[in-house]
Structures are given as C-alpha cells and as structure tokens.
Scaffold this motif. Structure first.
Motif, short mmCIF file in Angstrom:
data_model
loop_
_atom_site.label_atom_id
_atom_site.label_comp_id
_atom_site.label_asym_id
_atom_site.label_seq_id
_atom_site.Cartn_x
_atom_site.Cartn_y
_atom_site.Cartn_z
N THR A 1 -12.88 -20.35 -16.79
CA THR A 1 -11.62 -21.01 -16.43
C THR A 1 -10.52 -19.99 -16.17
OG1 THR A 1 -11.14 -21.31 -18.78
CG2 THR A 1 -12.14 -23.16 -17.63
N GLU A 2 -10.49 -18.91 -16.95
CA GLU A 2 -9.47 -17.89 -16.76
C GLU A 2 -9.64 -17.19 -15.42
OE1 GLU A 2 -7.69 -13.90 -19.02
OE2 GLU A 2 -9.35 -15.03 -19.90
N GLN A 3 -10.88 -16.90 -15.04
CA GLN A 3 -11.15 -16.25 -13.75
C GLN A 3 -10.68 -17.10 -12.58
OE1 GLN A 3 -15.34 -15.45 -13.71
NE2 GLN A 3 -15.23 -14.01 -15.43
N ASN A 4 -10.69 -18.40 -12.79
CA ASN A 4 -10.30 -19.32 -11.71
C ASN A 4 -8.87 -19.83 -11.87
OD1 ASN A 4 -12.85 -20.08 -9.92
ND2 ASN A 4 -13.57 -19.76 -12.01
N GLY A 5 -8.07 -19.12 -12.66
CA GLY A 5 -6.66 -19.45 -12.78
C GLY A 5 -6.35 -20.68 -13.58
#
Length: 508
Positions: free
Chosen positions: A341-345
């Motif tokens: 989720t963090e990688q995808n903002g």
C-alpha cells in the motif's frame, strides 16, 4: 449490555453503539444513569460513554479502534471527525501466543452432495467454459449462452453452463508472478468440485497457452478437461459452434451425477464480508463465527481471507495459531500489505469505504475486529497464498485483497464449494459455480432487500435469538444450501460476471 437505545460490547469500552437513530438532546438510560446525546447519532454509529481526552484510546470490543483527535465529551458522536489511527500499529507484540483452547466433541453432520472421483464433493453440478485469455471471452460467453432458458430441461441434474472469463492472459511475462497467479486461479477453478467438467477456450497466440494449463491439471484433476482454440477452428463462429457441440457431449455425462449423503467434512466454506456497517461485528460476523465452529467440529474447512481487513485484529488470530510458523506466516502477509500500500501511495486505513463509514465504521482497526469474528474460535491451522489449493481442514487463512469478488475468486480457486457473505449495507453478490449465502446484519436490511438476503442475523439484537442460537440456524442453512437449496443470488441469476482474479505483475 443492551437497552432499547444502545449496546455496550464490554464493560471496559468507552463507546456504545446506537441501536436506533438518536436525536440531539435526547436522553438514554444505561446502568441506571441518564446520558444526554449531544448531537444526532445514526443507527449503528458510536456514542461516547464518558469524557475521552485528546490522544486517549477509543475502545470497542475491549480493543483499541483508534485515538481521540480532540477532547470528546460523554454523549458525543464518535466517528471520523474526532477519531484517528494510532501513530504506529504494532503488528508484532502479541503474536505467537498459540492458545487454541479446548477442542469440543466432534460432530457427524452430512449434506447431499456430488461425490467426485478425486474424493472431493460438489454442492452444485456445473460445466465450466474457461477462457485462457481475454481474447476468447466473447466466445466463452456465446457458448454458455447457448444453454440458457429451456436448453437444459433434459438435464435435470446439471445446474448450468457458466463462462469463466477475465481481462488477462497476454501482455504479461510467461514466467512472472502475474502469470503464475493467473494460472493457479484458472486451474483451481477447473479443479473445483462444483464443476463436473470444463472446456478451456483460447485464441491461439496468447502468452497463457492452453497446453500449459492442461499440464498443470493433469496430475491433480480427475474430471474431464477439453480444449478449444479459436484460430484452429477458423474463427469465432466456427469456434462457438464447435464449443456448443463439445459442451452438449459433456452434459450427458454430467447429468448422470446424482446427490448422495456425504460428510460435512467435504465442505470448504469461503468467508466474506462486504458493505459492512456498525452492526457487522455485533450480529452477522459473530453469528457466522458460531456456524464456522460447528462446521469445524464436523471436520469441515472455513477459509478466512481479505488480508487488509484483519489488520488491527491479527493478534486475535495469531493467539490461536497452531504453531509459531503459522502465526509468522500471517504476520509476513500483513507486512507485505503494509509495503504494498505504501508503494502505491496509500495506507492500510484507507480500507473502510464510504459505505462502511456511513454505516458507522470509523477505522480499519474497528472494521478488522468485527471482520475477524466471523472466523469463530477455532484454531488457525494454515496460511495459504492466493488461489493456492486448500488441503488442511479446520480454520485456515488465504491471503487475498479485501475487494470481495477478487477475494472470493481466490477462495473458490482454492477449493471452496460454498461462500457465506455477511453484509450491513446490502451487498448483492453471487459466485458461480459456488452458491453464496448472504447474511444481513439487521432486520431492517433483511426486510428492505428481502430478495437478496438469505439469513437475518438482526434477530440477535431484536431479542428473538441469541448469537449461539442464530449461528446454529445458519449452520443448518449452510447444510441445506450445500444439499441443493437455492440462494437468493442463484434465484436472481447472479454469478456469471463475478470471476475476478487478482492481477499481479507488469502489463506489457
């Protein structure tokens, strides 16, 4: 503790749930004390039982569901404007307790199912027309459509012909993660015991070649698998005609299958919740949890999934994992989702949808605590990858997104032959070839969407049933549906478009 206005789930909680809409300046009685409502509170939403200081924990189910963003007065509405996530969610501290509790006596329940040669048992008897690639989707649907209406009247033991189509199969690496997950999902459907036989349909030039799918199946499926390639047949019209003829041949064999008593241990139940509301963790999910425990006592399998929706409640699962390895595997999945989720903002707390929030859910922690209750109290025996074949009995976990159709697709590919789906807002869902039992959180929802809801768990707050009684009735319904009773989604013809694999990897 409950009165006509509020329900307090634990004495240590500092919020209660409104059982009906409360107006500002109304008074509610709780434990002999009168509490003034400071602002309108919709049914299913939370009310502060006492003053809560800024930064203090908000507790429901005797668990932390968030922190106060500012001082909250007793009687105030507790929701998204004054509740936030803790600055850091600890996903390590309470793992590996392995407290599985006492094991109740076994049961010997049965249902009327279709016993397959590989030892599995179907709750339905379909023929599947499965696309290897999106380019063959139209042909698959045309073949299946030829058997609508009265076309199956002569085949009373066949539930239908269903097209399984998707948006992938080409433009991806033949050796990457995306192809591996897609093939695992497609072959999992082909092995599902609710299919008497399957027809794979390909275009011919796609990356996901049919031969590769058949090779994966040969060692693990005893049911007939046929293939059709559009380019080899000379085009769409000829391919449809040939496909219809092939399915017609398979219908005669499928129709010879008949229902017979089989142990409930043959049931693999996919657990889903969608359109959740503030009542989901109070009524429908705990009721389903009771039914799950009864199924497990009969040797059956229940598959809990939707990994982002156990975030914040994972300690309730790891505490009853059968080993530290099983607990760690679940934690590893959650850590992957944090990074993903963090990688995808995004962030994990993005999960509660607008409908969830309108129904009273404030944070992912609150949603997850309610969602996990549908897994009952049985020991967690295994953790599976998406669409991986489920081989353990008892309660297991499968790593899937929280998006219901993608999650259910993974469970069915893993072998689920029945799905139970709790809903508070009113989800309409079906999942051919597997029947879906939809469980309403409230009597109001059950009555409002009577043609879509199969079971009313609202009786547990109306006072006519307790959770254990409702769970036992739901378990009886599960056995009836497994034996052939049609669900609302089946009566409504839903389930032909809900196959949605988890698409992973680069699209090129």
């Amino acid at each position: 503790m409950k009165d006509q206005d509020l329900i307090v789930l634990h004495d240590d909680d500092n919020v209660a749930v409104a059982l009906r809409a409360l107006e500002a300046d109304a008074f509610v009685d709780l434990n002999g004390q009168r509490l003034r409502v400071l602002s309108p509170i919709p049914a299913g939403h939370k009310l502060a039982l006492r003053d809560i200081a800024q930064g203090a924990q908000i507790t429901k189910y005797r668990q932390t569901i968030g922190i106060a963003l500012r001082d909250i007065l007793a009687g105030a509405h507790v929701h998204v404007d004054n509740v936030g996530m803790p600055s850091q969610h600890d996903t390590e501290a309470r793992a590996y307790a392995t407290d599985t509790g006492a094991v109740p006596a076994k049961r010997a329940d049965t249902f009327l199912g279709y016993l397959r040669a590989d030892g599995q048992a179907g709750t339905r008897n379909y023929i599947g027309v499965i696309a290897s690639v999106n380019c063959s989707a139209t042909v698959c649907h045309a073949i299946a459509d030829a058997f609508r209406g009265d076309a199956l009247d002569a085949f009373e033991n066949v539930d239908g012909v269903v097209a399984i189509t998707h948006q992938s199969g080409c433009g991806i690496s033949s050796a990457g993660e995306g192809m591996a997950v897609l093939r695992r999902t497609l072959t999992g459907y082909a092995r599902n015991p609710n299919f008497a036989s399957v027809l794979f349909v390909g275009l011919g030039c796609e990356v996901n070649q049919i031969e590769g799918l058949v090779d994966l199946l040969e060692a693990s499926s005893s049911r007939p698998v046929r293939t059709l390639v559009i380019q080899d047949e000379g085009g769409v019209r000829d391919a449809v005609a040939r496909g219809v003829a092939m399915v017609r041949e398979e219908l005669h064999a499928a129709n010879r299958a008949t229902r017979a008593p089989v142990p409930a241990s043959h049931l693999k139940l996919g657990l889903q919740c969608g359109g959740s509301d503030g009542y989901s963790g109070i009524t429908a999910n705990p009721v389903l949890g009771v039914a799950v425990d009864l199924l497990v006592r009969s040797g059956g399998t229940a598959i809990l999934s939707e990994t982002p929706e156990v975030y914040g409640a994972e300690h309730l699962l790891t505490a009853r994992a059968v080993s530290a390895e099983v607990a760690q595997r679940l934690m590893d999945k959650l850590h992957w989702w944090e990074g993903y989720t963090e990688q995808n903002g995004g962030e994990m707390n993005n999960n509660p949808s607008p409908g969830n929030k309108a129904g009273g859910i404030t944070t992912i922690l609150e949603k997850s605590l309610g969602a996990v209750s549908k897994a009952g109290s049985s020991a967690l025996k295994a953790v599976y990858d998406y669409a991986e074949p489920v081989r353990e009995d008892g309660l297991v976990f499968m790593d899937t997104p929280g998006y219901d159709p993608v999650s259910a697709t993974g469970q069915i590919a893993g072998g689920a032959n029945l799905v139970c789906f709790t809903t508070g807002r009113g989800s309409v869902f079906g999942s051919k070839p597997v029947p879906t039992i939809k469980i309403a959180t409230t009597t109001a929802l059950f009555e409002r969407m009577r043609s879509d809801m199969d079971f009313n768990s609202g009786a547990t707050i109306d006072g006519s049933l307790n959770v254990e009684e409702a769970g036992a009735r739901l378990y009886d319904l599960i056995l009836e549906v497994a034996s052939g009773r049609k669900t609302c989604s089946e009566e409504n013809g839903i389930g032909d478009r809900e196959f949605i694999p988890w698409l992973r990897g680069a699209i090129m």
